[in-house]
Scaffold this motif. Structure first.
Motif, PDB file in Angstrom:
ATOM      1  N   VAL A   1      39.846  48.147  40.486  1.00 15.61           N
ATOM      2  CA  VAL A   1      38.928  47.191  41.284  1.00 15.61           C
ATOM      3  C   VAL A   1      39.762  46.529  42.206  1.00 15.61           C
ATOM      4  CG1 VAL A   1      37.226  45.375  41.037  1.00 15.61           C
ATOM      5  CG2 VAL A   1      37.429  47.059  39.224  1.00 15.61           C
ATOM      6  N   TRP A   2      39.386  46.742  43.694  1.00 21.16           N
ATOM      7  CA  TRP A   2      40.156  45.888  44.511  1.00 21.16           C
ATOM      8  C   TRP A   2      39.303  44.782  45.123  1.00 21.16           C
ATOM      9  CZ3 TRP A   2      41.361  48.291  50.039  1.00 21.16           C
ATOM     10  CH2 TRP A   2      42.163  47.459  50.813  1.00 21.16           C
ATOM     11  N   VAL A   3      39.891  43.562  44.789  1.00 23.69           N
ATOM     12  CA  VAL A   3      39.149  42.283  45.128  1.00 23.69           C
ATOM     13  C   VAL A   3      39.889  41.679  46.190  1.00 23.69           C
ATOM     14  CG1 VAL A   3      38.461  40.078  44.101  1.00 23.69           C
ATOM     15  CG2 VAL A   3      38.670  42.192  42.589  1.00 23.69           C
ATOM     16  N   ILE A   4      39.013  41.215  47.245  1.00 25.81           N
ATOM     17  CA  ILE A   4      39.422  40.669  48.544  1.00 25.81           C
ATOM     18  C   ILE A   4      38.811  39.120  48.428  1.00 25.81           C
ATOM     19  CG2 ILE A   4      40.097  40.610  50.874  1.00 25.81           C
ATOM     20  CD1 ILE A   4      39.936  43.848  50.727  1.00 25.81           C
ATOM     21  N   ASP A   5      39.476  38.209  48.199  1.00 24.41           N
ATOM     22  CA  ASP A   5      38.939  36.861  48.377  1.00 24.41           C
ATOM     23  C   ASP A   5      39.402  36.275  49.897  1.00 24.41           C
ATOM     24  OD1 ASP A   5      37.138  34.640  46.696  1.00 24.41           O
ATOM     25  OD2 ASP A   5      39.060  33.666  47.648  1.00 24.41           O
TER      26      ASP A   5
ATOM     27  N   ASN B   1      35.776  31.691  50.867  1.00 23.55           N
ATOM     28  CA  ASN B   1      34.229  31.406  50.205  1.00 23.55           C
ATOM     29  C   ASN B   1      33.605  32.798  49.836  1.00 23.55           C
ATOM     30  OD1 ASN B   1      34.629  28.580  50.952  1.00 23.55           O
ATOM     31  ND2 ASN B   1      34.278  28.998  52.926  1.00 23.55           N
ATOM     32  N   VAL B   2      34.243  33.729  50.214  1.00 25.13           N
ATOM     33  CA  VAL B   2      33.632  35.154  50.035  1.00 25.13           C
ATOM     34  C   VAL B   2      34.620  35.869  49.222  1.00 25.13           C
ATOM     35  CG1 VAL B   2      32.417  37.075  51.024  1.00 25.13           C
ATOM     36  CG2 VAL B   2      32.251  34.768  52.358  1.00 25.13           C
ATOM     37  N   THR B   3      33.900  36.771  48.270  1.00 24.85           N
ATOM     38  CA  THR B   3      34.837  37.484  47.366  1.00 24.85           C
ATOM     39  C   THR B   3      34.078  38.923  47.453  1.00 24.85           C
ATOM     40  OG1 THR B   3      35.283  35.882  45.703  1.00 24.85           O
ATOM     41  CG2 THR B   3      35.851  38.046  45.319  1.00 24.85           C
ATOM     42  N   ARG B   4      34.907  39.957  48.035  1.00 27.51           N
ATOM     43  CA  ARG B   4      34.397  41.236  48.121  1.00 27.51           C
ATOM     44  C   ARG B   4      35.128  42.169  46.845  1.00 27.51           C
ATOM     45  NH1 ARG B   4      34.610  38.957  53.190  1.00 27.51           N
ATOM     46  NH2 ARG B   4      32.799  39.173  54.430  1.00 27.51           N
ATOM     47  N   PHE B   5      34.124  43.099  46.480  1.00 27.41           N
ATOM     48  CA  PHE B   5      34.519  43.898  45.289  1.00 27.41           C
ATOM     49  C   PHE B   5      34.676  45.506  45.900  1.00 27.41           C
ATOM     50  CE2 PHE B   5      33.179  40.025  43.224  1.00 27.41           C
ATOM     51  CZ  PHE B   5      34.377  40.044  42.183  1.00 27.41           C
ATOM     52  N   TYR B   6      35.782  46.242  45.791  1.00 28.19           N
ATOM     53  CA  TYR B   6      35.598  47.562  46.184  1.00 28.19           C
ATOM     54  C   TYR B   6      36.240  48.376  44.906  1.00 28.19           C
ATOM     55  CZ  TYR B   6      34.859  45.872  50.725  1.00 28.19           C
ATOM     56  OH  TYR B   6      34.178  45.124  51.785  1.00 28.19           O
ATOM     57  N   THR B   7      35.543  49.184  44.142  1.00 29.63           N
ATOM     58  CA  THR B   7      35.696  50.107  42.935  1.00 29.63           C
ATOM     59  C   THR B   7      35.980  51.448  43.190  1.00 29.63           C
ATOM     60  OG1 THR B   7      33.418  50.265  42.316  1.00 29.63           O
ATOM     61  CG2 THR B   7      34.571  48.437  41.739  1.00 29.63           C
ATOM     62  N   ARG B   8      36.530  52.346  42.472  1.00 30.62           N
ATOM     63  CA  ARG B   8      36.971  53.594  42.557  1.00 30.62           C
ATOM     64  C   ARG B   8      37.129  54.152  41.309  1.00 30.62           C
ATOM     65  NH1 ARG B   8      35.477  57.411  46.477  1.00 30.62           N
ATOM     66  NH2 ARG B   8      36.495  59.382  45.733  1.00 30.62           N
ATOM     67  N   LEU B   9      36.359  54.936  40.709  1.00 35.96           N
ATOM     68  CA  LEU B   9      36.548  55.577  39.344  1.00 35.96           C
ATOM     69  C   LEU B   9      37.439  56.955  39.421  1.00 35.96           C
ATOM     70  CD1 LEU B   9      35.690  55.413  36.384  1.00 35.96           C
ATOM     71  CD2 LEU B   9      33.886  57.135  36.927  1.00 35.96           C
ATOM     72  N   ILE B  10      38.566  56.971  38.834  1.00 38.46           N
ATOM     73  CA  ILE B  10      39.459  58.020  39.206  1.00 38.46           C
ATOM     74  C   ILE B  10      39.650  58.830  37.729  1.00 38.46           C
ATOM     75  CG2 ILE B  10      41.681  58.535  39.960  1.00 38.46           C
ATOM     76  CD1 ILE B  10      41.742  56.017  41.615  1.00 38.46           C
TER      77      ILE B  10
ATOM     78  N   VAL C   1      41.784  48.755  36.126  1.00 40.67           N
ATOM     79  CA  VAL C   1      42.892  48.035  36.881  1.00 40.67           C
ATOM     80  C   VAL C   1      42.334  47.274  38.033  1.00 40.67           C
ATOM     81  CG1 VAL C   1      45.015  48.663  38.358  1.00 40.67           C
ATOM     82  CG2 VAL C   1      44.555  50.023  36.306  1.00 40.67           C
ATOM     83  N   PHE C   2      42.937  46.006  38.120  1.00 42.07           N
ATOM     84  CA  PHE C   2      42.519  44.995  39.103  1.00 42.07           C
ATOM     85  C   PHE C   2      43.701  44.615  40.205  1.00 42.07           C
ATOM     86  CE2 PHE C   2      39.536  44.171  35.433  1.00 42.07           C
ATOM     87  CZ  PHE C   2      38.203  43.856  36.243  1.00 42.07           C
ATOM     88  N   ILE C   3      43.288  44.732  41.361  1.00 44.19           N
ATOM     89  CA  ILE C   3      44.208  44.441  42.504  1.00 44.19           C
ATOM     90  C   ILE C   3      43.432  43.296  42.931  1.00 44.19           C
ATOM     91  CG2 ILE C   3      45.459  44.893  44.588  1.00 44.19           C
ATOM     92  CD1 ILE C   3      45.274  47.796  43.663  1.00 44.19           C
ATOM     93  N   VAL C   4      43.945  41.854  43.015  1.00 42.89           N
ATOM     94  CA  VAL C   4      43.280  40.670  43.535  1.00 42.89           C
ATOM     95  C   VAL C   4      44.122  40.152  44.727  1.00 42.89           C
ATOM     96  CG1 VAL C   4      41.964  38.462  42.957  1.00 42.89           C
ATOM     97  CG2 VAL C   4      42.080  40.433  41.147  1.00 42.89           C
TER      98      VAL C   4
END
Length: 453
Positions: free
Chosen positions: A437-441, A444-453, A277-280
Motif C-alpha cells: 500500500v503506497w500512500v501519498i498525502d 489535504n488529499v490522501t491518495r492510496f495505491y495498492t498492489r497484491l504480490i 506493507v505500507f509506504i507513507v
C-alpha cells in the motif's frame, strides 16, 4: 553616438543575455513558478499544470521540469506517463555524465552566470534527487506489474548512493572553505536544521525498497544484505529491525541471536495470513529561500545572494493506521527535507566561490560604466542591474515528499477498510502474499495505491 562613448554598453550586453532566459529562474524564483503545481496536487485535479511542466522539458532546466512532471503524473496515478517523464530526466543525467568536452553552450551559460546569476547555468540536480529519481521510477514499474524492472531501478539507486558519496568526498578536497562569518553561521544553522545529518547521499528508503523487492522475488539473502544497510541508516526503525530478525532466523544467520537480544523476536505469519506493507509519504520537501551578504568594492555597494532553508526539518513522529484490527503506527525511513538541507550545505563552498567571482565581475562592469567625472547614469544603472539580477539559485525538485515512513504487519486473509491521515481505502489480503500500500498525502488529499504480490 559613437560606440567608444557609449558608457552603458555593459548593461545593454547583459540585457541581451537575459533574452531567452525568461523560461528559467533568472528573474522569477523557482518556488514561485511551482506554486500552482503544488496547489493542484493538493486538489481533485492533480495534473492541472502538467502540460506547462512538459513544455519546459526542452529548456535549460529541462531535467528539473521532467522530474516535476514525472512526480505529478505519479501522484495522480498515471504511472505510464510518469515513467516517460522520468526516463527523460534519466537521459539528461546521463548526458551530463557522458560529456567529455565542455560544449560552447555550457561555456556561454557559465560565462553569463558570472554576469547575471547561477540560474543561467543548466540545471543538474543534487545527488539525492538523482537517487530518488531511480527509486520513484522503480515504484512506477512496481505498480505497473513489472517486478524485474523495478529491481533494476532500485539497484541503480543504491549504486548511485555510493557513487555520489565518493564524488562528493573527492570534490570536497579541492575546494577551500572561504572565510565569511555570515556564511559560516548559516552553514551551522543548516546543520542544526537537518538534525546534523552527515550525508545527503545515503538513504535507508532506497535500501529498504531494494530489500523488499528482493524478498518478494524470493531472494532472501540479497534482501538480508539490503535490510542491514537500511538499518545502519535508520537504526531506530522497528520494522526494519523485525525484517532483519525474521530473515536472520529463516536463513540461520549467525547474527540471529544478537538481533533477537537487541530487538526481540520477530512475528511470524500464521497459516491463513498475508503481509501488508505500507509506504507513507507526506507533504512537500521544503523550498529554498535566500539570504544576502552586502559589502562594497571600489565604493560601490554589491550584494551576494545565497540559497538557504529557513525551517528546521527534523524527523516527525509516526502516524496511526486503523482498520487492521490492531492499530499500526508508522516509523520514519527517510527525511527528504533533511537530505535537501544537507545537500545545500555540502554545495555552499562552491556556490560562494562562484558568487565572489561574480561580484568582482559586476564591479568591473560598474567601473567601466563610470565616466571621467565619477558616477554616471551608466554606473547607476549598472548598480541597479546588479541588485535586480543578484538572485540566489533556488531551483530544486519541489514535488518530492517531505518524508517517508513505513509499517508492516501480518493479518488474516480478507478485505479491510483502512483509515489513515485524510483518507480511507479498501485493501485485499491473501494468504501467503504481500499487499503493498503506497500512500501519498499532499496536505489535504490522501491518495492510496495498492498492489497484491
Amino acid at each position: 553616438m559613437k560606440l567608444r562613448r557609449f558608457r552603458c554598453w555593459p548593461l545593454v550586453l547583459l540585457l541581451v543575455l537575459l533574452q531567452g532566459c525568461a523560461y528559467n529562474s533568472v528573474l522569477i524564483a523557482y518556488p514561485a513558478q511551482l506554486a500552482d503545481t503544488k496547489k493542484a496536487l493538493n486538489s481533485a485535479e492533480p495534473k492541472a499544470t502538467i502540460d506547462k511542466l512538459a513544455d519546459g522539458i526542452n529548456s535549460r532546466d529541462g531535467l528539473l521540469y521532467a522530474e516535476e512532471a514525472g512526480r505529478v503524473a505519479q501522484i495522480a496515478g498515471d504511472f505510464a506517463a510518469s515513467k516517460d517523464f522520468y526516463q527523460s530526466a534519466v537521459q539528461d543525467y546521463e548526458k551530463f555524465d557522458d560529456k567529455a568536452v565542455i560544449s560552447l553552450s555550457d561555456v556561454g551559460a557559465k560565462g553569463s552566470s558570472l554576469l547575471v546569476n547561477d540560474n543561467v547555468i543548466p540545471y543538474r540536480g543534487p545527488g539525492y534527487e538523482r537517487i530518488l529519481l531511480h527509486q520513484y521510477q522503480a515504484l512506477n514499474y512496481l505498480f505497473s506489474g513489472d517486478m524485474t524492472g523495478a529491481l533494476v531501478e532500485v539497484r541503480r539507486s543504491n549504486e548511485l548512493q555510493q557513487i555520489e558519496q565518493q564524488r562528493y568526498e573527492s570534490s570536497s578536497k579541492t575546494v577551500q572553505q572561504m572565510e565569511n562569518g555570515t556564511v559560516s553561521a548559516e552553514m551551522d544553522r543548516l546543520s542544526q536544521a537537518s538534525g546534523n545529518l552527515t550525508s545527503s547521499f545515503l538513504s535507508a528508503y532506497s535500501y529498504y525498497m531494494t530489500g523488499l523487492l528482493h524478498e518478494l522475488l524470493g531472494e532472501a539473502n540479497d534482501a538480508f544484505i539490503d535490510y542491514r544497510k537500511a538499518a545502519q541508516l535508520a537504526p531506530d526503525n522497528p520494522y526494519i529491525q523485525q525484517d532483519l530478525v525474521r530473515l536472520a532466523k529463516a536463513l540461520q544467520m549467525p547474527q540471529y541471536d544478537d538481533f533477537r537480544q537487541r530487538w526481540g523476536d520477530a512475528p511470524q505469519p500464521g497459516a491463513n495470513q498475508g503481509k501488508v506493507v505500507f509506504i507513507v509519504e507526506q507533504g512537500f520537501v521544503p523550498y529554498k529561500d535566500s539570504f544576502g551578504v552586502p559589502f562594497t568594492i571600489n565604493g560601490n555597494w554589491q550584494t551576494i545572494a545565497l540559497p538557504t532553508y529557513r525551517e528546521n526539518y527534523l524527523t516527525p513522529g509516526g502516524d496511526t493506521i486503523n482498520g487492521l484490527g490492531t492499530p499500526l503506527v508508522t516509523a520514519p525511513v527517510v527525511n527528504i527535507g533533511a537530505l535537501a538541507i544537507t545537500a545545500l550545505k555540502e554545495q555552499l563552498p562552491w556556490i560562494l566561490a562562484r558568487q565572489v567571482a561574480r561580484v568582482y565581475a559586476k564591479s568591473e562592469m560598474a567601473r567601466q560604466a563610470e565616466g571621467r567625472d565619477g558616477q554616471t547614469v551608466g554606473s547607476v544603472l549598472m548598480q541597479i542591474f546588479n541588485v535586480v539580477t543578484e538572485q540566489a539559485d533556488r531551483r530544486s525538485w519541489l514535488t518530492l515528499p517531505a518524508e517517508a515512513q513505513i509499517a508492516h504487519s501480518y493479518v488474516n486473509a480478507g478485505n479491510y477498510q483502512i483509515n489513515l491521515l485524510h483518507g480511507t481505502t479498501e485493501i485485499q489480503v491473501q494468504r501467503g502474499k504481500t499487499t503493498l500500500v503506497w500512500v501519498i498525502d499532499t496536505g489535504n488529499v490522501t491518495r492510496f495505491y495498492t498492489r497484491l504480490i
